[in-house]
Design a protein around this motif. Sequence first.
Motif, mmCIF file in Angstrom:
data_model
loop_
_atom_site.group_PDB
_atom_site.id
_atom_site.type_symbol
_atom_site.label_atom_id
_atom_site.label_comp_id
_atom_site.label_asym_id
_atom_site.label_seq_id
_atom_site.Cartn_x
_atom_site.Cartn_y
_atom_site.Cartn_z
ATOM 1 N N THR A 138 36.707 40.633 46.150
ATOM 2 C CA THR A 138 37.467 40.424 44.714
ATOM 3 C C THR A 138 36.758 40.230 43.336
ATOM 4 O O THR A 138 37.433 40.599 41.861
ATOM 5 C CB THR A 138 38.214 39.814 45.372
ATOM 6 O OG1 THR A 138 39.447 40.564 46.209
ATOM 7 C CG2 THR A 138 39.856 39.521 44.036
ATOM 8 N N LEU A 172 35.262 42.770 41.578
ATOM 9 C CA LEU A 172 36.084 43.774 41.343
ATOM 10 C C LEU A 172 36.824 43.404 39.764
ATOM 11 O O LEU A 172 36.376 44.362 38.676
ATOM 12 C CB LEU A 172 36.832 44.579 41.838
ATOM 13 C CG LEU A 172 37.593 45.294 41.653
ATOM 14 C CD1 LEU A 172 37.002 46.701 40.713
ATOM 15 C CD2 LEU A 172 38.564 45.887 42.758
ATOM 16 N N GLU A 225 33.749 43.656 37.102
ATOM 17 C CA GLU A 225 33.566 44.507 36.483
ATOM 18 C C GLU A 225 34.392 45.221 35.685
ATOM 19 O O GLU A 225 33.939 46.220 35.131
ATOM 20 C CB GLU A 225 32.793 45.970 37.970
ATOM 21 C CG GLU A 225 31.972 45.544 38.403
ATOM 22 C CD GLU A 225 30.907 45.415 38.372
ATOM 23 O OE1 GLU A 225 30.192 46.500 37.377
ATOM 24 O OE2 GLU A 225 29.859 45.065 38.190
ATOM 25 N N LYS A 226 35.529 45.217 36.355
ATOM 26 C CA LYS A 226 37.008 45.699 35.137
ATOM 27 C C LYS A 226 37.103 45.171 33.940
ATOM 28 O O LYS A 226 36.955 45.349 32.740
ATOM 29 C CB LYS A 226 38.239 45.112 35.704
ATOM 30 C CG LYS A 226 38.451 46.176 36.743
ATOM 31 C CD LYS A 226 39.599 45.871 37.590
ATOM 32 C CE LYS A 226 40.096 46.756 38.503
ATOM 33 N NZ LYS A 226 41.601 45.942 39.066
ATOM 34 N N ALA A 267 32.752 49.296 40.671
ATOM 35 C CA ALA A 267 33.462 48.899 39.955
ATOM 36 C C ALA A 267 34.580 50.478 41.410
ATOM 37 O O ALA A 267 35.541 49.302 42.286
ATOM 38 C CB ALA A 267 34.908 49.226 38.578
ATOM 39 N N ARG A 268 34.259 51.008 41.175
ATOM 40 C CA ARG A 268 35.391 52.384 41.850
ATOM 41 C C ARG A 268 34.783 51.908 43.466
ATOM 42 O O ARG A 268 35.553 52.206 44.574
ATOM 43 C CB ARG A 268 34.245 53.721 41.671
ATOM 44 C CG ARG A 268 35.667 54.392 42.646
ATOM 45 C CD ARG A 268 37.158 54.991 42.126
ATOM 46 N NE ARG A 268 37.652 56.089 43.181
ATOM 47 C CZ ARG A 268 38.075 55.420 42.888
ATOM 48 N NH1 ARG A 268 39.792 54.781 42.550
ATOM 49 N NH2 ARG A 268 39.187 56.996 43.652
ATOM 50 N N LEU A 292 33.753 49.920 44.734
ATOM 51 C CA LEU A 292 33.878 47.973 45.015
ATOM 52 C C LEU A 292 35.553 48.738 45.489
ATOM 53 O O LEU A 292 36.353 47.698 46.903
ATOM 54 C CB LEU A 292 34.100 47.170 44.012
ATOM 55 C CG LEU A 292 32.455 46.443 43.801
ATOM 56 C CD1 LEU A 292 32.342 45.723 42.736
ATOM 57 C CD2 LEU A 292 32.521 45.370 45.215
ATOM 58 N N PHE A 293 36.324 49.126 44.812
ATOM 59 C CA PHE A 293 37.269 49.306 45.068
ATOM 60 C C PHE A 293 37.932 50.111 46.695
ATOM 61 O O PHE A 293 38.570 50.247 46.781
ATOM 62 C CB PHE A 293 38.183 50.278 43.801
ATOM 63 C CG PHE A 293 39.654 50.548 44.592
ATOM 64 C CD1 PHE A 293 40.897 49.989 44.276
ATOM 65 C CD2 PHE A 293 39.755 52.321 44.930
ATOM 66 C CE1 PHE A 293 41.666 50.764 44.563
ATOM 67 C CE2 PHE A 293 40.859 52.685 45.271
ATOM 68 C CZ PHE A 293 41.616 52.176 45.006
ATOM 69 N N TYR A 342 43.492 46.150 50.026
ATOM 70 C CA TYR A 342 44.121 46.981 48.420
ATOM 71 C C TYR A 342 44.882 47.855 49.113
ATOM 72 O O TYR A 342 45.030 48.096 50.322
ATOM 73 C CB TYR A 342 42.835 47.438 47.802
ATOM 74 C CG TYR A 342 43.267 47.324 46.004
ATOM 75 C CD1 TYR A 342 42.015 46.020 45.319
ATOM 76 C CD2 TYR A 342 43.827 48.246 45.983
ATOM 77 C CE1 TYR A 342 42.442 46.640 44.439
ATOM 78 C CE2 TYR A 342 44.588 48.446 44.499
ATOM 79 C CZ TYR A 342 43.878 47.452 43.595
ATOM 80 O OH TYR A 342 43.736 47.684 42.309
#
Length: 113
Positions: free
Chosen positions: A29, A32, A35-36, A69-70, A72-73, A82
Amino acid sequence: MRTISGQKIQNPQTNVPNTQQMNDKDFITDLLSTEKYMSASYGTAMNEAGHTKLFQEINSICNETDQCARDLFNTMFQKGWYALEGAPQQTIQQTFQEYSGMKSQLPSGNMPH
């Protein structure tokens, strides 16, 4: 994957220890979120880059950051950490039409880059 209005779309959660120490979910978390933030910052830097080579380098780094980021999501989603909210098909279609209409109001492709 079929969505149903109001229903969460989520994989079964991978259990993590509930302690004061950070666990895998906490670390991912945090990564992420970082990264955002970095992606948004690189976007600003690209908008302000005055040199083409600098822009291209920042753009390359930004693309790598977006991919991280993608990834990690996707990891969080696969582990059930998530969840997404399902929407009725009518709402999806209305939103698509709304944004398609907005797209037609944008300047045409003959604008200088």
